[in-house]
Scaffold this active site. Structure first.
Site, PDB file in Angstrom:
ATOM      1  N   ASN A  41      -9.891  17.176  29.566  1.00 35.71           N
ATOM      2  CA  ASN A  41     -10.290  18.242  28.155  1.00 35.71           C
ATOM      3  C   ASN A  41     -10.422  18.264  27.032  1.00 35.71           C
ATOM      4  O   ASN A  41     -10.468  16.491  27.154  1.00 35.71           O
ATOM      5  CB  ASN A  41      -9.170  20.152  28.334  1.00 35.71           C
ATOM      6  CG  ASN A  41     -10.549  21.011  28.249  1.00 35.71           C
ATOM      7  OD1 ASN A  41     -10.373  21.073  27.233  1.00 35.71           O
ATOM      8  ND2 ASN A  41      -9.497  22.436  29.264  1.00 35.71           N
ATOM      9  N   THR A  42     -10.630  19.062  26.121  1.00 33.63           N
ATOM     10  CA  THR A  42     -10.773  18.532  24.657  1.00 33.63           C
ATOM     11  C   THR A  42      -9.966  18.041  23.512  1.00 33.63           C
ATOM     12  O   THR A  42      -8.884  18.312  24.568  1.00 33.63           O
ATOM     13  CB  THR A  42     -11.612  19.835  24.107  1.00 33.63           C
ATOM     14  OG1 THR A  42     -11.068  21.081  23.858  1.00 33.63           O
ATOM     15  CG2 THR A  42     -13.091  19.455  23.854  1.00 33.63           C
ATOM     16  N   CYS A  62      -6.975  24.030  27.600  1.00 36.18           N
ATOM     17  CA  CYS A  62      -7.521  24.793  26.272  1.00 36.18           C
ATOM     18  C   CYS A  62      -6.864  25.181  25.550  1.00 36.18           C
ATOM     19  O   CYS A  62      -5.974  25.971  25.145  1.00 36.18           O
ATOM     20  CB  CYS A  62      -8.523  26.012  26.719  1.00 36.18           C
ATOM     21  SG  CYS A  62      -9.576  26.569  26.092  1.00 36.18           S
ATOM     22  N   GLY A  66     -12.722  29.942  21.771  1.00 35.53           N
ATOM     23  CA  GLY A  66     -11.671  30.821  21.848  1.00 35.53           C
ATOM     24  C   GLY A  66     -11.447  31.863  23.468  1.00 35.53           C
ATOM     25  O   GLY A  66     -11.471  32.985  23.879  1.00 35.53           O
ATOM     26  N   SER A 101     -16.972  22.865  32.666  1.00 36.15           N
ATOM     27  CA  SER A 101     -16.537  24.096  32.327  1.00 36.15           C
ATOM     28  C   SER A 101     -16.892  24.382  30.873  1.00 36.15           C
ATOM     29  O   SER A 101     -16.759  23.842  29.839  1.00 36.15           O
ATOM     30  CB  SER A 101     -15.803  24.454  32.333  1.00 36.15           C
ATOM     31  OG  SER A 101     -14.960  25.819  32.029  1.00 36.15           O
TER      32      SER A 101
HETATM   33  C1  LIG Z   1     -18.353  24.294  24.232  1.00 32.10           C
HETATM   34  C2  LIG Z   1     -17.193  23.952  24.879  1.00 32.10           C
HETATM   35  C3  LIG Z   1     -16.285  24.953  26.091  1.00 32.10           C
HETATM   36  C4  LIG Z   1     -15.763  24.630  26.289  1.00 32.10           C
HETATM   37  N1  LIG Z   1     -14.926  25.454  27.444  1.00 32.10           N
HETATM   38  C5  LIG Z   1     -14.654  25.270  27.734  1.00 32.10           C
HETATM   39  C6  LIG Z   1     -13.231  25.826  29.074  1.00 32.10           C
HETATM   40  O1  LIG Z   1     -14.395  27.359  28.734  1.00 32.10           O
HETATM   41  N2  LIG Z   1     -13.304  26.109  30.163  1.00 32.10           N
HETATM   42  C7  LIG Z   1     -12.475  24.060  30.644  1.00 32.10           C
HETATM   43  O2  LIG Z   1     -10.920  23.990  30.679  1.00 32.10           O
HETATM   44  N3  LIG Z   1     -12.843  23.618  29.185  1.00 32.10           N
HETATM   45  C8  LIG Z   1     -13.708  23.355  28.549  1.00 32.10           C
HETATM   46  N4  LIG Z   1     -14.767  22.666  27.683  1.00 32.10           N
HETATM   47  C9  LIG Z   1     -14.453  21.465  27.799  1.00 32.10           C
HETATM   48  C10 LIG Z   1     -15.520  20.668  28.514  1.00 32.10           C
HETATM   49  O3  LIG Z   1     -15.438  20.961  30.083  1.00 32.10           O
HETATM   50  C11 LIG Z   1     -15.224  19.112  29.156  1.00 32.10           C
HETATM   51  O4  LIG Z   1     -13.663  19.178  29.028  1.00 32.10           O
HETATM   52  C12 LIG Z   1     -14.596  18.217  27.989  1.00 32.10           C
HETATM   53  O5  LIG Z   1     -15.758  19.104  26.508  1.00 32.10           O
HETATM   54  C13 LIG Z   1     -15.414  17.199  27.428  1.00 32.10           C
HETATM   55  O6  LIG Z   1     -16.192  17.105  27.864  1.00 32.10           O
HETATM   56  P1  LIG Z   1     -17.378  16.504  26.895  1.00 32.10           P
HETATM   57  O7  LIG Z   1     -16.939  15.126  26.107  1.00 32.10           O
HETATM   58  O8  LIG Z   1     -18.771  16.034  28.553  1.00 32.10           O
HETATM   59  O9  LIG Z   1     -18.576  17.716  27.140  1.00 32.10           O
HETATM   60  C14 LIG Z   1     -15.594  23.266  26.725  1.00 32.10           C
HETATM   61  C15 LIG Z   1     -15.869  22.687  26.509  1.00 32.10           C
HETATM   62  C16 LIG Z   1     -17.126  22.854  24.890  1.00 32.10           C
HETATM   63  C17 LIG Z   1     -17.733  22.039  24.506  1.00 32.10           C
END
Ligand SMILES: Cc1cc2nc3c(=O)[nH]c(=O)nc-3n(C[C@H](O)[C@H](O)[C@H](O)COP(=O)(O)O)c2cc1C
Ligand SMILES: Cc1cc2nc3c(=O)[nH]c(=O)nc-3n(C[C@H](O)[C@H](O)[C@H](O)COP(=O)(O)OP(=O)(O)OC[C@H]3O[C@@H](n4cnc5c(N)ncnc54)[C@H](O)[C@@H]3O)c2cc1C
Ligand code: FES
Lengths: 304, 257
Positions: A193-194, A131, A74, A23
């Site tokens: 998530n992050t 988030c 956000g 997402s």
């Molecule tokens: C720019 C950005 C926007 C994100 N927006 C959301 C979001 O709206 N909802 C959510 O649950 N996670 C969001 N995430 C988290 C990602 O879905 C994912 O859980 C996280 O980035 C870890 O995976 P990755 O290292 O492959 O990016 C976002 C991540 C990034 C980088």
């Protein structure tokens, strides 16, 4: 030799592959039309959606950090109504399950969102309780089992669709949170998530991000994500969607071995917009080399 | 406006050299696909050919020729410093062409550029086939070393300002713009440069009732409209600089956000 199959089923959703998009990193799929092959994707998880439209945080919203990036978007999104009325009819043509990531500021809002999204065009909802960017409470739901459980129950009560809970890594005991999610009736678990982080400009003595803190993603978080998937695998029997720093097929395979039933690709989409196709090809090749035919042959096979 | 299908190409570096004493480099890349129809104002997302830089870097398309594109960049930080080390003949991944270009419909265009904002104006000047004038500003005469030769045969009149007066008129471009507008009959102004400059130019052109387009810069991750790192508030609602821009009508944007 029989044919290699990446087809899978997760929480009752039939998927062409165990590769999903994370997402917030793949828009609504449309943005990647020139690069992705939707027939190789298990599902598209769309941007975090809220009841009302949100314009997100002010100021700088991303910062590159060693092997990763911070973001404090956000939860900018057009609101659930626009998603249902305008966006979902447009993206139906991809013939790919659509999972809507939802975020509320009260327990009731999660219920309302789940209810509104109980429509044909949506395959499942994913609850974003982690988030770290939204001041109105987002964080509270994901770091404390009781409130997370009430959010899951509210969503479950209001939809016939599978409810996926997306766990925050910003907790002391991820296995405990996973058990609580299972007890509350979640159908699947997404993680991670992050990770909350920050960056500072030493010339101005100010934070780089407009929101001061932001969520870390990308290769830097992969070891943490992998460890958490493994711990959760041992703790619950729910299907797991593993994510965090997956940049290639090898990374994805590590998540499958640790126990993920599917993976989601996030930040890597920004670097290589066709990365999901490459990961699909890489998985097929890997199974072939190992004389395996089914992706399930490697899931949870870590020998530890 | 023609909307291009985006491409992702392993480009080959044909030419890569320092063209400005102030750490300005020119990168000429063969992207093995026809680049002639790319619009002035569009940009690419370049992957720094060094495994350690995660995100791509947005750079404007400064010129095109057949299957080649020219990028002009200044060393700013880690990414551009690593990029500067890329050797001729080596590969560089390019995602493009991104965003919307400048709107060419006008009779007497004036281009206004400051610093590296001058780069995308080169292709724009070529699109106007010698009919455009340019007003360009830099800190001092030394920094005019790269734009002067590049624009020599592609514009009609050249106005120059330097902050210290070491070349051309002393002061900022915007300070001299009212007089230039009064003495000529421009019907559209195109501006790319520091935000404060674009803001001032937008105000002046509005006062003169002349159409004006600005090219904005925001931090970007995807460049495709997916991550929402680059969104801005406009009079027409939320817009993505990478996809709806980077070129906007000056009356559409709020500069003080
Ligand atoms: C720019 C950005 C926007 C994100 N927006 C959301 C979001 O709206 N909802 C959510 O649950 N996670 C969001 N995430 C988290 C990602 O879905 C994912 O859980 C996280 O980035 C870890 O995976 P990755 O290292 O492959 O990016 C976002 C991540 C990034 C980088
Ligand atoms: C549409 C667009 C077109 C551009 N065209 C040009 C061009 O033709 N020539 C040129 O020299 N520069 C151009 N820039 C600015 C260029 O992208 C930055 O100078 C470059 O990204 C700096 O990278 P770095 O790693 O050296 O700097 P760092 O400061 O180390 O970069 C850190 C992060 O901030 C981002 N960043 C830093 N400065 C900027 C900036 N001004 N705008 C957007 N992101 C930034 C980087 O991309 C990176 O993600 C353009 C920017 C945009 C948005
Ligand atoms: S850079 Fe991702 S939306 Fe503009």
């Amino acid at each position: 030799m029989s044919e290699i199959s990446l087809k899978t089923e997760l929480a009752g959703i039939k998927m062409n592959s165990p590769i999903m998009t994370a997402s917030g990193t793949f828009g609504f799929g449309e943005e990647f039309e020139d690069f992705a092959d939707f027939s190789t994707l298990g599902a598209i998880v769309v941007k975090g959606t809220t009841l009302q439209p949100r314009s997100g945080n002010k100021g700088i919203r991303i910062a590159e950090t060693p092997a990763g990036m911070l973001n404090c978007i956000g939860l900018e999104n057009p609101g659930v109504k626009v998603f249902i009325d305008e966006i979902s009819p447009r993206i139906k043509k991809y013939n790919c399950p659509i999972i809507v990531n939802i975020s509320g500021s009260t327990v009731e809002e999660y219920g309302e969102l789940a209810n509104m999204l109980d429509i044909d065009a949506v395959a499942a909802v994913e609850l974003n309780v982690s988030c770290p960017n939204v001041k109105e409470g987002g964080i509270a739901f994901g770091v404390e089992p009781k409130s997370m459980m009430s959010v899951i129950r509210a969503a479950k009560k209001n939809t016939h669709k599978p409810v996926i809970i997306k766990l925050s890594p910003n907790v002391t005991d991820i296995a405990m949170m996973a058990k609580a999610a299972e007890e509350a009736g979640a159908d699947a678990i997404s993680l991670i998530n992050t990770l909350m982080g920050m960056a500072i400009d030493i010339n101005t003595w100010r934070p780089v991000l407009g929101n001061i803190t932001g969520g870390l993603s990308g290769p830097a978080v992969k070891p943490v994500a992998l460890r958490m998937v493994w711990e959760v695998r041992k703790a619950v029997s729910l299907p797991i969607i593993g994510m965090g720093g997956i940049m290639n097929a090898q990374d994805a395979i590590e998540f499958f071995l640790a126990g993920a039933d599917a993976v989601a690709v996030g930040t890597a989409n920004f670097v290589e917009p066709d990365i999901t196709v490459k990961i699909y090809d890489g998985l097929e090749k890997y199974l072939g080399q190992k004389n395996l035919t089914d992706i399930k042959d490697i899931i949870g096979k870590l020998q530890a | 406006m023609i909307l291009h299908k985006h491409f992702l190409a392993d480009g080959a570096i044909i030419r890569h050299e320092k063209i400005g004493a102030n750490d300005v480099y020119l990168l000429d890349i063969d992207i093995f696909t026809n680049a002639e129809s790319f619009a002035a104002g569009q940009f690419v997302q370049l992957q720094v050919p060094d495994g350690e830089i995660l995100l791509r870097r947005p750079l404007s398309i400064a010129d095109v020729s057949g299957s080649r594109i020219v990028l002009i960049y200044r060393l700013i930080g880690k990414g551009t410093e690593r990029l500067a080390r890329a050797a001729v003949g080596s590969k560089v991944s390019i995602l493009g062409p991104l965003g919307t270009g400048f709107g060419l419909e006008c009779k007497r265009p004036l281009l206004v550029g400051g610093g590296l904002g001058i780069a995308p104006l080169l292709l724009l000047a070529k699109r106007f086939a010698g009919q455009a004038d340019i007003l360009m500003g830099c800190k001092n005469a030394a920094q005019m070393d790269w734009p002067l030769p590049l624009f020599k045969n592609v514009v009609k009149n050249t106005f120059i300002t330097t902050d210290d007066g070491s070349m051309g008129m002393r002061g900022f471009t915007a300070e001299h713009l009212p007089k230039i507008l009064a003495e000529n009959s421009y019907d559209k102004v195109f501006v790319c440069g520091p935000e404060i400059m674009m803001k001032t130019v937008a105000k002046i052109t509005a006062g003169h009732k002349i159409a004006c387009e600005v090219s904005l810069e925001k931090r970007m991750a995807c460049g495709l409209g997916a991550c929402l790192s680059c969104t801005i508030e406009t009079r027409q609602g939320r817009k993505k600089v990478c996809k709806d821009g980077p070129v906007f009508n000056s009356t559409e944007v709020f500069f003080d956000e």
